[in-house]
Motif scaffolding. Structure first.
Motif, PDB file in Angstrom:
ATOM      1  N   GLY A  27      -0.336  38.623  12.450  1.00 46.57           N
ATOM      2  CA  GLY A  27      -0.410  39.142  11.140  1.00 46.57           C
ATOM      3  C   GLY A  27       0.773  39.491  10.542  1.00 46.57           C
ATOM      4  O   GLY A  27       0.649  38.799   8.683  1.00 46.57           O
ATOM      5  N   GLN A  65       0.605  38.193   6.445  1.00 44.10           N
ATOM      6  CA  GLN A  65       1.141  39.164   6.229  1.00 44.10           C
ATOM      7  C   GLN A  65       0.589  40.855   6.002  1.00 44.10           C
ATOM      8  O   GLN A  65      -0.151  41.233   5.073  1.00 44.10           O
ATOM      9  CB  GLN A  65       1.131  38.649   4.257  1.00 44.10           C
ATOM     10  N   GLN A  66      -0.150  40.522   7.240  1.00 42.84           N
ATOM     11  CA  GLN A  66      -0.767  41.817   7.809  1.00 42.84           C
ATOM     12  C   GLN A  66       0.323  42.908   8.432  1.00 42.84           C
ATOM     13  O   GLN A  66       1.023  42.504   9.393  1.00 42.84           O
ATOM     14  CB  GLN A  66      -2.380  41.807   8.561  1.00 42.84           C
ATOM     15  N   TYR A  67       0.338  44.399   7.635  1.00 37.44           N
ATOM     16  CA  TYR A  67       1.679  44.184   8.415  1.00 37.44           C
ATOM     17  C   TYR A  67       1.531  46.214   9.103  1.00 37.44           C
ATOM     18  O   TYR A  67       2.413  47.034   8.973  1.00 37.44           O
ATOM     19  CB  TYR A  67       2.901  45.484   6.846  1.00 37.44           C
ATOM     20  N   SER A  83      -8.652  42.417   5.691  1.00 41.00           N
ATOM     21  CA  SER A  83      -8.335  43.301   7.339  1.00 41.00           C
ATOM     22  C   SER A  83      -9.449  43.950   7.127  1.00 41.00           C
ATOM     23  O   SER A  83      -9.421  45.176   6.500  1.00 41.00           O
ATOM     24  CB  SER A  83      -7.425  42.832   7.643  1.00 41.00           C
TER      25      SER A  83
END
Length: 272
Positions: free
Chosen positions: A127, A131-133, A192
């Motif tokens: 993630g 860049q999935q936070y 996402s």
């Protein structure tokens, strides 16, 4: 009893509860109730709960290298909504009891714990790379590990999924295929759906590999006990050799030739 491994038919009866699954069910439900009521009782405590117990990628970035590693375990006991909890607990009950009955409670807990940590780590680091936070929480990665493990052990065993009889192999492939589709779709659209798909796939892969490679049959406590026993035997063998050498020295040079350390060693050996 639920479906048995020897009989490929389907029986409309729940499986017998097993100790580890029962404990996990209780813990997950209690944690969910605390999580649900805590913000109303103390907003500050609720904020701290959601900052430090789920996997929060932003916290890892901000506090690196002093990262909250415990989140890789605690996130697996948290759920975002009742249906999220219900779905995971149903799979844990119906398939977790099958797996625990097959491998034993201690191995089941070790397997589930590793699955939780591995799934969480994969979701966190992949993630971050994409860049999935978003916050990560839920036992789905471990649940998929259980599904794929029992499906690998007994692919033709049949269960009732909602109202449809399916083999465990088909059930596992459906879930893995669905997660894989959403991952590929998200990568192609640079988005996402907010579900920890990497955790699901990591758990599924671990469950399959654990059975294929025989890891699922390893008992960590027994291995530690075996390691301690081997070290004890090695120490005793070394002590015997050293004792023989000291006795030879005494015979040759007398007891007064021994050093303080050698005398302490003889005293320790004589007290066994």
């Amino acid at each position: 009893m639920g479906p048995t491994w020897e009989d490929p038919g389907v029986r409309f009866a729940p499986p017998s509860m097993t100790p580890a699954v029962k404990t996990l069910l209780i813990v997950n439900v209690v944690v969910f109730l605390v999580q649900s009521f805590l913000p109303g009782l103390s907003p500050t405590a609720g904020d701290l709960w959601m900052r430090w117990l789920p996997i929060t990628p932003q916290t890892w970035v901000e506090h690196f290298p002093l990262v909250p590693v415990w989140q890789l375990l605690t996130y697996g006991f948290l759920h975002g909504e009742p249906m999220h909890l219900l779905g995971n607990m149903l799979f844990l009950y119906f398939l977790g009891t099958m797996l625990e009955g097959e491998i034993g409670s201690r191995r089941f807990l070790a397997f589930s714990g590793v699955a939780v940590v591995l799934a969480g780590a994969c979701q966190l680091f992949l993630g971050l790379a994409l860049q999935q936070y978003g916050i990560v929480l839920g036992a789905s990665g471990a649940v998929l590990a259980i599904v794929c493990a029992v499906a690998t052990m007994h692919p033709q065993a049949r269960v009732i999924f909602i109202i449809v009889p399916l083999t465990l192999k088909t059930l596992a492939l459906l879930y893995v295929g669905l997660d894989l589709f959403y991952v590929l779709y998200g990568l192609s659209s640079h988005g996402s759906d907010g579900v920890a798909r990497f955790a699901h796939l990591a758990g599924a892969g671990f469950g399959y590999a654990a059975v294929r490679r025989g890891w699922i049959w390893r008992d960590p406590l027994r291995e530690v006990e075996g390691w301690r026993e081997r070290k004890r035997e090695e120490q005793e063998s070394t002590d015997e050799e050293r004792l023989d050498a000291l006795l030879a020295k005494i015979s040759r040079d007398g007891i007064h030739s021994l050093s303080t350390r050698e005398r302490a060693f003889l005293k320790r050996v004589s007290q066994r």
